[in-house]
Design an enzyme around this catalytic site. Structure first.
Site, PDB file in Angstrom:
ATOM      1  N   VAL A  64       2.824   2.680  10.883  1.00 34.16           N
ATOM      2  CA  VAL A  64       2.681   3.770   9.911  1.00 34.16           C
ATOM      3  C   VAL A  64       1.657   3.452   8.829  1.00 34.16           C
ATOM      4  CG1 VAL A  64       4.992   4.712  10.255  1.00 34.16           C
ATOM      5  CG2 VAL A  64       4.641   2.883   8.567  1.00 34.16           C
ATOM      6  N   TYR A  65       1.111   2.246   8.797  1.00 39.41           N
ATOM      7  CA  TYR A  65       0.131   1.917   7.766  1.00 39.41           C
ATOM      8  C   TYR A  65      -1.136   2.759   7.990  1.00 39.41           C
ATOM      9  CZ  TYR A  65       2.852  -2.310   6.622  1.00 39.41           C
ATOM     10  OH  TYR A  65       3.846  -3.193   6.245  1.00 39.41           O
ATOM     11  N   GLY A  66      -1.487   3.507   6.955  1.00 40.13           N
ATOM     12  CA  GLY A  66      -2.664   4.360   7.071  1.00 40.13           C
ATOM     13  C   GLY A  66      -2.516   5.425   8.137  1.00 40.13           C
TER      14      GLY A  66
END
Length: 330
Positions: free
Chosen positions: A61-63
């Site tokens: 889910v990062y970025g």
């Protein structure tokens, strides 16, 4: 200065003594700006690798997934086998689709294929569950995760955060032990000199299972860099441009007392406050390797300099005593 390798718990793997976290890659601010764009992300990865760093931590889910894509592009020009890559799954990724969240089998199998595609690799070395999913029975989750290991898509399993719910990790590992499945062998809790909730049952649990402990937030969300003063939080309304939650958690007198001692120790060893805070983790017998992040190359180089800082037992004890007293494992 090259980072040294340390054992990743009982996995048999060797990991960099400082791991690199990438959660700001592609992260959008409330104003719609990107904290770290692709070019700078690659510069940071270059810098980490140039200092001998080999453990890169990310999450799907990062970025919004772009973080993994950028890491994958960076890896494409390098020998994948020289790097240990960890990612995480859990958070909902599609609106109005409750099955796109958690550790149910449908979600896990979909998410692992998607993140491997973004990373451009056939496997991740460590797959963390980002949070605990109370909707999915522990046996179902461990059976599904074990299948990923058997398929060769994942080498080792980890848990992120899960404090103070160490009993859930222990329950899952006992199920895995009974069934002959892969257990959790890596833990990633929040831990630093002012956030010490892992001291006690959690670290006793990880030690008992031979789990590696790789903490995030070793600098207490920036508090343990020395950039905040008492006037920022203790005189009327905070002058710090931070949330009220941050002020209430960090800008309090007992934490500034820790900061005072940290600054004193930093002066004694000729290091920055941030380097000394990171070096504390490296001197801690129950900690495998801290995870650090950075917005700019200069900041990353400073933080990596913690590997050259040596703390005596007496200095470690003083830092421990500044808040809460010593942890018996040191």
């Amino acid at each position: 200065m090259d980072l040294e390798f340390v054992s990743l718990g009982d996995t048999g793997l060797q990991t960099s003594e400082i791991q690199f976290g990438t959660w700001r890659f592609g992260k959008e601010t409330e104003e719609g700006n990107v904290e770290i764009g692709e070019d700078r992300a690659h510069q940071l990865l270059d810098t980490y690798a140039e200092h001998g760093g080999r453990f890169i931590d990310t999450a799907d889910v990062y970025g919004g997934g772009t973080c993994e894509e950028w890491i994958g592009d960076w890896l494409s020009d390098r020998d994948r086998e020289r790097y240990t890559i960890a990612s995480k799954i859990y958070w909902q990724i599609r609106e109005d689709d409750p099955n796109s969240r958690g550790t149910n089998r449908k979600n896990v199998r979909h998410r692992i294929d998607a993140l491997l595609d973004r990373l451009g690799t056939d496997y991740v070395d460590v797959l963390y569950i980002h949070r605990w999913d109370d909707e999915t029975p522990a046996r179902e989750m461990m059976k599904t995760l074990n299948g990923l290991v058997e398929d060769g898509k994942v080498h080792y399993l980890g848990t992120s955060t899960l404090v103070p719910n160490e009993w859930k990790v222990a329950k899952a590992n006992e199920i895995a032990r009974r069934e002959g499945w892969e257990p959790f062998t890596v833990a990633q809790p929040r831990y630093n000199l002012v956030d010490r909730e892992v001291e006690g049952g959690y670290l006793e649990m990880t030690n008992d299972y031979g789990m590696a402990v790789c903490p995030w937030s070793p600098l207490g969300q920036g508090f343990l860099t020395g950039k905040y003063t008492r006037e920022d939080g203790l005189v009327g309304e905070s002058k710090a441009a931070e949330s009220s939650r941050f002020r209430e958690a960090y800008l309090i007198e007992e934490n500034f007392e820790v900061l005072d001692e940290l600054e004193a120790v930093a002066d004694e060893v000729g290091a920055t406050i941030a380097q000394t805070a990171i070096a504390y983790h490296m001197a801690h017998s129950a900690i495998t390797a801290p995870i650090i992040g950075a917005r700019i190359v200069e900041q990353l180089e400073e933080n990596l300099g913690a590997a050259e800082v040596e703390l005596s037992d007496e200095q470690v004890g003083r830092l421990q005593d500044a808040k809460g007293g010593p942890y018996s494992g040191i």
